[in-house]
Structures are given as C-alpha cells and as structure tokens.
Design a protein around this motif. Structure first.
Motif, PDB file in Angstrom:
ATOM      1  N   LEU A  32      26.666  85.285  12.418  1.00  0.00           N
ATOM      2  CA  LEU A  32      26.996  84.364  13.425  1.00  0.00           C
ATOM      3  C   LEU A  32      28.082  83.010  12.830  1.00  0.00           C
ATOM      4  CD1 LEU A  32      23.446  84.201  14.839  1.00  0.00           C
ATOM      5  CD2 LEU A  32      25.399  84.746  16.027  1.00  0.00           C
ATOM      6  N   ALA A  33      27.413  82.625  11.843  1.00  0.00           N
ATOM      7  CA  ALA A  33      28.529  81.494  11.239  1.00  0.00           C
ATOM      8  C   ALA A  33      29.769  81.843  11.043  1.00  0.00           C
ATOM      9  CB  ALA A  33      27.778  81.151   9.674  1.00  0.00           C
ATOM     10  N   LEU A  34      30.007  83.200  10.711  1.00  0.00           N
ATOM     11  CA  LEU A  34      31.588  83.875  10.591  1.00  0.00           C
ATOM     12  C   LEU A  34      31.934  83.870  12.083  1.00  0.00           C
ATOM     13  CD1 LEU A  34      31.021  86.655   8.072  1.00  0.00           C
ATOM     14  CD2 LEU A  34      32.332  84.255   7.814  1.00  0.00           C
ATOM     15  N   ASP A  35      31.440  84.222  12.862  1.00  0.00           N
ATOM     16  CA  ASP A  35      31.761  84.141  14.379  1.00  0.00           C
ATOM     17  C   ASP A  35      32.232  82.806  14.687  1.00  0.00           C
ATOM     18  OD1 ASP A  35      32.160  85.621  16.885  1.00  0.00           O
ATOM     19  OD2 ASP A  35      30.774  84.107  17.459  1.00  0.00           O
ATOM     20  N   ASP A  36      31.369  81.654  14.438  1.00  0.00           N
ATOM     21  CA  ASP A  36      31.661  80.506  14.908  1.00  0.00           C
ATOM     22  C   ASP A  36      32.996  80.192  14.279  1.00  0.00           C
ATOM     23  OD1 ASP A  36      29.177  80.224  16.439  1.00  0.00           O
ATOM     24  OD2 ASP A  36      28.158  79.338  14.621  1.00  0.00           O
ATOM     25  N   LYS A  37      33.585  80.633  13.201  1.00  0.00           N
ATOM     26  CA  LYS A  37      34.559  80.234  12.459  1.00  0.00           C
ATOM     27  C   LYS A  37      35.765  81.158  12.811  1.00  0.00           C
ATOM     28  CE  LYS A  37      31.787  78.200   8.531  1.00  0.00           C
ATOM     29  NZ  LYS A  37      31.615  78.553   7.153  1.00  0.00           N
ATOM     30  N   GLU A  38      35.514  82.233  13.638  1.00  0.00           N
ATOM     31  CA  GLU A  38      36.443  83.156  13.885  1.00  0.00           C
ATOM     32  C   GLU A  38      37.013  83.951  12.740  1.00  0.00           C
ATOM     33  OE1 GLU A  38      39.172  81.711  16.862  1.00  0.00           O
ATOM     34  OE2 GLU A  38      37.835  80.521  17.883  1.00  0.00           O
ATOM     35  N   VAL A  39      36.246  84.119  11.833  1.00  0.00           N
ATOM     36  CA  VAL A  39      36.608  84.858  10.553  1.00  0.00           C
ATOM     37  C   VAL A  39      35.948  86.098  10.384  1.00  0.00           C
ATOM     38  CG1 VAL A  39      36.194  84.549   7.914  1.00  0.00           C
ATOM     39  CG2 VAL A  39      36.649  82.643   9.171  1.00  0.00           C
ATOM     40  N   PHE A  40      36.786  87.253  10.041  1.00  0.00           N
ATOM     41  CA  PHE A  40      36.280  88.630   9.917  1.00  0.00           C
ATOM     42  C   PHE A  40      35.189  88.649   8.946  1.00  0.00           C
ATOM     43  CE2 PHE A  40      36.400  93.014   8.231  1.00  0.00           C
ATOM     44  CZ  PHE A  40      36.432  93.620   9.573  1.00  0.00           C
ATOM     45  N   PRO A  41      34.220  89.486   9.179  1.00  0.00           N
ATOM     46  CA  PRO A  41      33.001  89.647   8.077  1.00  0.00           C
ATOM     47  C   PRO A  41      33.459  90.481   7.012  1.00  0.00           C
ATOM     48  CG  PRO A  41      32.553  91.003  10.279  1.00  0.00           C
ATOM     49  CD  PRO A  41      33.722  90.334  10.312  1.00  0.00           C
ATOM     50  N   ALA A  42      34.461  90.109   6.376  1.00  0.00           N
ATOM     51  CA  ALA A  42      34.904  90.797   5.173  1.00  0.00           C
ATOM     52  C   ALA A  42      33.896  91.459   4.273  1.00  0.00           C
ATOM     53  CB  ALA A  42      35.810  90.093   4.257  1.00  0.00           C
ATOM     54  N   GLU A 154      57.720  96.048  18.929  1.00  0.00           N
ATOM     55  CA  GLU A 154      56.385  95.397  18.674  1.00  0.00           C
ATOM     56  C   GLU A 154      55.271  96.093  19.432  1.00  0.00           C
ATOM     57  OE1 GLU A 154      55.186  90.701  18.622  1.00  0.00           O
ATOM     58  OE2 GLU A 154      55.340  91.881  20.561  1.00  0.00           O
ATOM     59  N   LYS A 155      54.365  96.167  18.642  1.00  0.00           N
ATOM     60  CA  LYS A 155      52.877  96.627  19.325  1.00  0.00           C
ATOM     61  C   LYS A 155      51.937  95.384  19.236  1.00  0.00           C
ATOM     62  CE  LYS A 155      53.710 100.974  20.174  1.00  0.00           C
ATOM     63  NZ  LYS A 155      53.697 101.502  21.629  1.00  0.00           N
ATOM     64  N   TRP A 156      51.202  95.004  20.232  1.00  0.00           N
ATOM     65  CA  TRP A 156      50.838  93.862  20.450  1.00  0.00           C
ATOM     66  C   TRP A 156      49.264  94.137  21.196  1.00  0.00           C
ATOM     67  CZ3 TRP A 156      49.486  91.174  25.032  1.00  0.00           C
ATOM     68  CH2 TRP A 156      48.959  89.790  25.135  1.00  0.00           C
ATOM     69  N   LEU A 157      48.395  93.189  20.527  1.00  0.00           N
ATOM     70  CA  LEU A 157      46.807  93.238  20.774  1.00  0.00           C
ATOM     71  C   LEU A 157      46.132  94.527  20.004  1.00  0.00           C
ATOM     72  CD1 LEU A 157      46.214  92.216  24.543  1.00  0.00           C
ATOM     73  CD2 LEU A 157      45.627  90.822  22.174  1.00  0.00           C
ATOM     74  N   LEU A 203      45.306  86.674  17.415  1.00  0.00           N
ATOM     75  CA  LEU A 203      44.851  86.142  18.793  1.00  0.00           C
ATOM     76  C   LEU A 203      43.435  85.499  19.073  1.00  0.00           C
ATOM     77  CD1 LEU A 203      47.124  88.717  20.752  1.00  0.00           C
ATOM     78  CD2 LEU A 203      47.672  86.275  20.379  1.00  0.00           C
ATOM     79  N   PRO A 204      43.378  84.414  19.517  1.00  0.00           N
ATOM     80  CA  PRO A 204      41.935  83.974  19.671  1.00  0.00           C
ATOM     81  C   PRO A 204      41.248  84.698  20.764  1.00  0.00           C
ATOM     82  CG  PRO A 204      43.451  82.153  20.300  1.00  0.00           C
ATOM     83  CD  PRO A 204      44.335  83.134  19.682  1.00  0.00           C
ATOM     84  N   THR A 205      40.100  85.021  20.790  1.00  0.00           N
ATOM     85  CA  THR A 205      39.545  85.938  21.798  1.00  0.00           C
ATOM     86  C   THR A 205      38.176  85.206  22.160  1.00  0.00           C
ATOM     87  OG1 THR A 205      38.633  87.440  20.055  1.00  0.00           O
ATOM     88  CG2 THR A 205      40.602  88.102  21.287  1.00  0.00           C
ATOM     89  N   HIS A 206      37.733  85.413  23.557  1.00  0.00           N
ATOM     90  CA  HIS A 206      36.336  85.146  23.910  1.00  0.00           C
ATOM     91  C   HIS A 206      35.265  85.713  23.104  1.00  0.00           C
ATOM     92  CE1 HIS A 206      33.377  83.725  26.675  1.00  0.00           C
ATOM     93  NE2 HIS A 206      32.943  84.666  26.924  1.00  0.00           N
ATOM     94  N   GLY A 207      35.295  87.123  23.004  1.00  0.00           N
ATOM     95  CA  GLY A 207      34.287  87.721  22.077  1.00  0.00           C
ATOM     96  C   GLY A 207      34.665  88.172  20.985  1.00  0.00           C
ATOM     97  N   ILE A 208      34.247  88.886  19.955  1.00  0.00           N
ATOM     98  CA  ILE A 208      34.599  89.477  18.828  1.00  0.00           C
ATOM     99  C   ILE A 208      35.616  88.464  18.196  1.00  0.00           C
ATOM    100  CG2 ILE A 208      33.999  91.929  19.114  1.00  0.00           C
ATOM    101  CD1 ILE A 208      36.998  92.420  19.758  1.00  0.00           C
ATOM    102  N   ARG A 209      35.097  87.176  18.143  1.00  0.00           N
ATOM    103  CA  ARG A 209      35.941  86.169  17.505  1.00  0.00           C
ATOM    104  C   ARG A 209      36.592  86.396  16.200  1.00  0.00           C
ATOM    105  NH1 ARG A 209      32.338  81.105  19.492  1.00  0.00           N
ATOM    106  NH2 ARG A 209      32.798  81.320  21.780  1.00  0.00           N
ATOM    107  N   GLY A 210      35.965  87.217  15.395  1.00  0.00           N
ATOM    108  CA  GLY A 210      36.406  87.246  14.026  1.00  0.00           C
ATOM    109  C   GLY A 210      37.215  88.462  13.625  1.00  0.00           C
TER     110      GLY A 210
END
Length: 566
Positions: A32-42, A154-157, A203-210
């Motif tokens: 949850l903390a990683l999601d708050d920071k928009e960081v992938f759970p590496a 380019e491929k995007w998203l 890109l910042p997203t509403h869900g799956i932020r990381g």
C-alpha cells in the motif's frame, strides 16, 4: 471436474502467504505504501522470480511448466488476491510471449523460452497514441533493410515497456496496411543499438499506480530478420489468436480482486458492532454478502469454461474468451462495489485504517475490463458470431462436452478467428434435464431446476433475437450489444449447469456442493440480471452469506476444493 492443479500452485500459494506477513516481500502495508508513492513493487516481483513462477509463462511444449490454461488463470488469481499491481505487472510476460508461442517457429520459441526461464521480462506493444485499440490503423512501421528490418514509430500505454527486456511489437510491414499488412516483431533491447530507441515516461494512472504503464519509441532501429514472428503479414491474425489466450488469463485478475474484497467484507461484518449486534447478524447484509459470493462462483465457472475450451475445443475459443472477458470483470466489479457499500466510508479511507486496502483494489480492478479488448470490443466480437450462434442451438448435445474430458495443452493450429459452433449451447438443454431429475430426487432444491429452466428459456429467446438483428460490418445497432450482454449471462448459466453436472458426483464432501447451494445461488444471480426476471423467490443468498460468516468463508468462497483454482 477433470482439472486438478499440480503441487506447484499449492507451493506458490503457501509461499505467498508466508511473504504476506509483516516484513515480508508481500506485506500489505508495504504494498500500500508503494502504491501511495506510485512505485512498482520491485522486491515483490523479485520474490516471484525466486519462486520461478515465470516458468509457468512457458508451456511444456516449449520447455516450461504450463499445462492447463486454468493453472495460469489461478496463478494470476493468487497474485491479484495480494496486489493487483503485481498481478498485472509480472504475468505480463505471458502476454508478451503469446504471439511467439502461437506464431513462431521452433527456434524462435526455444530462444524466447530460454530467455524467460532466465527471468527476462517480455512486454506486448500493440496500441498507439493516436489509434488506441484500432490495430489496423497502427502507424509504427518496419521497413526492409540489408540485414533485416528497421523500426520507426511509437507504441504507447504499454505495460512494462520500460521494465521489459523484450517487446513483441505489431508493426506495419506493408505501406498500405490491411489485414495482411502487419507483422509481429520481437524486439530485444539487448541486441539493439541503445541510441536508436527510447522508453517514454511512465504515465500516472488512477489505479495500479505503481505499474510501469509507459511506451517505447523507435528511431530507425535495426532488428535482424529472425525477429519477425511467423510468416510476413501474419501479425494481425497471430495477435487476435493470442488475445484469446490472454483474455482468458485476465479473468484471474477479477477473481483475485473479488477474493480480496470478500475477505475484507467478511472481516468488517464480523467486527463492526451496531446497536449491540455485529453487522453480521443483519439479514439484509447477509443477503448482500451472499449475492457477492454468488458472483464469484459465477465468474469461476465461466473462467473455467474458457480455460477448458482453450485445451479441448480451441476452435471455439474466439467466442468463449470474448464472452468470458466481457462478463467476468463486470460481474466481479458489481460485487466489489456492493462490498464497498457494506464497508461505507471505511472503504474509501487511505490512512492507516484496517480496511484501507479496499480503496486500492477497487481502483485497480476497474481497468481490467479494458485489458486485451474492452467490454465493447468483446461484445462486438460476439455480435460477429450471431449467424453461427443461431445455428448452434439446433445441433444435438454431446455428453462428452469439454469439462468431461482431460484438458489438453492448447494446439495453436486449431485456433480460429471466428468460431463455427459453441459447445455450451446444445449442452444447456441436457444439463437442465439432469438438474430437473436431481430436483425430483431431492438432491437439489426445486428452485435450482426452475432457475435452470428459466435460463434455458432466456437462451432460446436470445438466440431468436440474434437472427432478427440487421447490422452492417461497421454499423452495429445498440440492440445487438444488449443481446450480446444477455447472451453472456445465458452462456454463464450454461457453464454453471455443465460444471455442476460434471462435478457434483466427486465434490459432495464440499459444503457448497451439498444441496445444490452454489448452483442455485449462481443461477439466481444470472436469472435476476436477465430482462425477464423469471425467477422464483428463494433465500439462497442469505443462506450463502450466513455460511460464509459462520465458517470464516473457508467453505463458501470458492466452488473448487482448496488448492484447486484458489
């Protein structure tokens, strides 16, 4: 049921439970903390690498460990139950590799399998900034060169475009494009000049932020001739066939998200006290909980039907995977929303609250309906099958079906862009007769037989409505999409009935399979959603909710024995 998962999934589940403890790689507070920071759970992804679950992204034909496609769906479910960002990010390698498994030659498959078994991450570059899901409008081009091809565009998203080591790119190989104007090219970052390609920003997203939702740009990037997967110009066909597998796998995301939501809902109903009672004592809330559990069972049955079709009737997977991908995320999201209403304000809090994981899983899951073909795209594909479906209802049923035979690994040569039949349609009438006989013998409630009959009547009505639809190739009327939605519900009822008739004899020891409990509740959920509302009154949702509350959910939250599909 003929599918039994290997010990591998049980070992993975036990390891995930251990890692979810405080301080572990999958500790909920850490995720949850990683999601708050928009960081992938590496660290969590590295833990999965250590478990070598990437070997399940490679089927045994190509040197991996995957047999039944439902094993992969179940693996994704286990991950999504812990964290949807992780479940979206790590198994993406299967999506990126699917085109190679289906269209590549033996050498291409072997080389990619070696890379994946060595922990390489594979991404899938389909969409573009200006064209979205319109694959035939793609502008990224591959032009012939002395030693191979040159990529420009380019491929995007793209999920894992930055983290990935390889990217399966759908590229225009004929200037005029068209169905035979595109090819899949497997781009390997390690083999390319790093000055000729760039990863576009996350890109910042509403869900799956990381999650690594980014892109990749090619600036006259050279690739060798071996990078082209399959015959030149086969890219669109290969991609559409690969989507049949990946849509089926994606259902694990919805199953896991609803698993998590139900666990939070059960805990809240037991702990929250009001007027001297817990919320678990209130009959209305018991019914709402039971309705959400019935949604899970419906999604399980349909997901199992799609995965079994991949092995035993792959010629029909184009239809059943589209129906499943449209239905399962929608049914699960409605159930998740219902649980959110039970939680009230606590389902929206992001501070250090005991139920704050709900707001994340709710945000995360809403994107699943878009993955690998949105709900509208999948329903449009169902509409394309209307002429075939109106004929399927006139074919005699065969008792063998798909559930009644051991599942085979999928055969790429048997996949079709359009199915010519649907095995669940003729099976429905026979299964209704079997359930009616069981009701007469007192083995299932009379309501189960009434509900099955109502679903069969709706199926016949829907097939008749399909025949009356007047549509053009690019002008599909709204009524066709409405019929497709009703057909999804009817086909889910058929999957429920077939799973019941094939599995009841071997699962009588499970509480959900006694007295036709899950059968009745799942059918009632379906029939309640159909326009006719042709359903008998029956408190089956309340019974199911009370069972879950009484036993902690262990015997009510899956129609599969523990360790199977869980």
């Amino acid at each position: 049921m003929t599918w039994t998962p290997g010990a591998r999934l049980g070992q993975i589940e036990a390891a995930l439970e251990q890692a979810a403890r405080p301080g572990g790689a999958l500790c909920p507070d850490t995720l949850l903390a990683l999601d708050d920071k928009e960081v992938f759970p590496a660290a969590a992804a590295a833990f999965l690498d250590d478990l070598e679950i990437h070997r399940l992204y490679v089927d045994r034909r190509n040197g991996g460990e995957l047999d039944h496609l439902f094993d992969l769906t179940s693996l994704v479910r286990l991950l999504a139950r812990r964290d949807l960002t992780l479940a979206v990010g790590h198994p993406k390698t299967f999506l990126g590799a699917a085109s190679v498994w289906l269209g590549g030659d033996s050498g291409q498959r072997r080389r990619l399998a070696e890379r994946i078994n060595g922990r390489a991450i594979v991404s899938w570059g389909l969409t573009e900034r200006a064209h979205g899901a319109d694959l035939l409008a793609g502008e990224l081009r591959a032009t012939p060169a002395d030693q191979g091809w040159v990529l420009t565009g380019e491929k995007w998203l793209i999920n894992n475009a930055t983290r990935g080591d390889l990217v399966s790119v759908l590229a225009r190989t004929r200037p005029e494009g068209g169905p035979r104007g595109f090819s899949v090219i497997l781009f390997d970052k390690d083999r390319a000049d790093p000055r000729t390609w760039t990863a576009t920003p996350k890109l910042p997203t509403h869900g799956i932020r990381g999650a690594d939702i980014s892109g990749i740009s090619f600036h006259e990037t050279a690739v060798d001739a071996q990078a082209v997967i399959g015959p030149l110009g086969s890219g669109v066909e290969t991609t559409l066939k690969a989507l049949q597998l990946t849509r089926t796998m994606c259902c694990g995301l919805s199953l896991g998200a609803l698993d998590h939501a139900l666990a939070l809902g059960l805990r809240f109903l037991r702990e929250r006290r009001l007027y001297g009672k817990t919320l678990a004592d209130l009959p209305h809330l018991q019914q709402e909980l039971g309705r959400s559990i019935a949604a899970l069972h419906t999604a399980e049955a349909m997901s199992f039907a799609a995965a079994s079709t991949a092995g035993n009737a792959p010629e029909e997977l184009s239809l059943i995977s589209a129906v499943t991908k449209a239905l399962v995320p929608e049914v699960c999201q409605e159930a998740i929303t219902r649980i959110g209403e039970l939680l009230g304000l606590r389902g929206f809090l992001t501070a250090n609250e005991p139920y704050r994981a709900f707001q994340k899983l709710d945000r995360d899951h809403r994107i699943v309906s878009i993955f690998d073909g949105s709900t509208a795209v999948c329903r449009n594909l169902t509409v394309e099958h209307f002429p075939v479906l109106t004929r399927s209802g006139r074919k005699p049923a065969g008792r063998s079906g798909v559930f009644g035979t051991p599942s085979q690994p999928w055969d790429p040569s048997r996949l079709r862009l359009l199915a010519r039949s649907c095995w669940l349609i003729p099976a429905m009438a026979e299964d209704c007769e079997a359930i009616a006989a069981q009701a007469t013998a007192g083995e299932v409630p009379a309501a189960a037989a009434s509900l099955a009959a109502a679903a069969l009547r709706s199926l016949r009505r829907v097939l008749g409505e399909m025949a009356d639809v007047d549509r053009g190739p690019r002008q599909v009327p709204q009524e066709a999409f409405d019929i497709a939605r009703d057909f999804e519900l009817c086909l889910a009822a058929a999957a429920i009935c077939r799973l019941w008739t094939d599995g009841a004899a071997t699962t009588r020891h499970l509480r959900l399979w006694q007295d036709g409990l899950w059968l009745t509740s799942a059918l009632k959920l379906i029939v309640d959603r159909l326009p006719s509302r042709d359903t008998p009154e029956h408190d089956v949702f309340g019974v199911l909710g009370r069972l879950a509350l009484d036993d902690g959910g262990h015997e009510a939250l899956s129609i599969f024995p523990r360790g199977e599909g869980r």
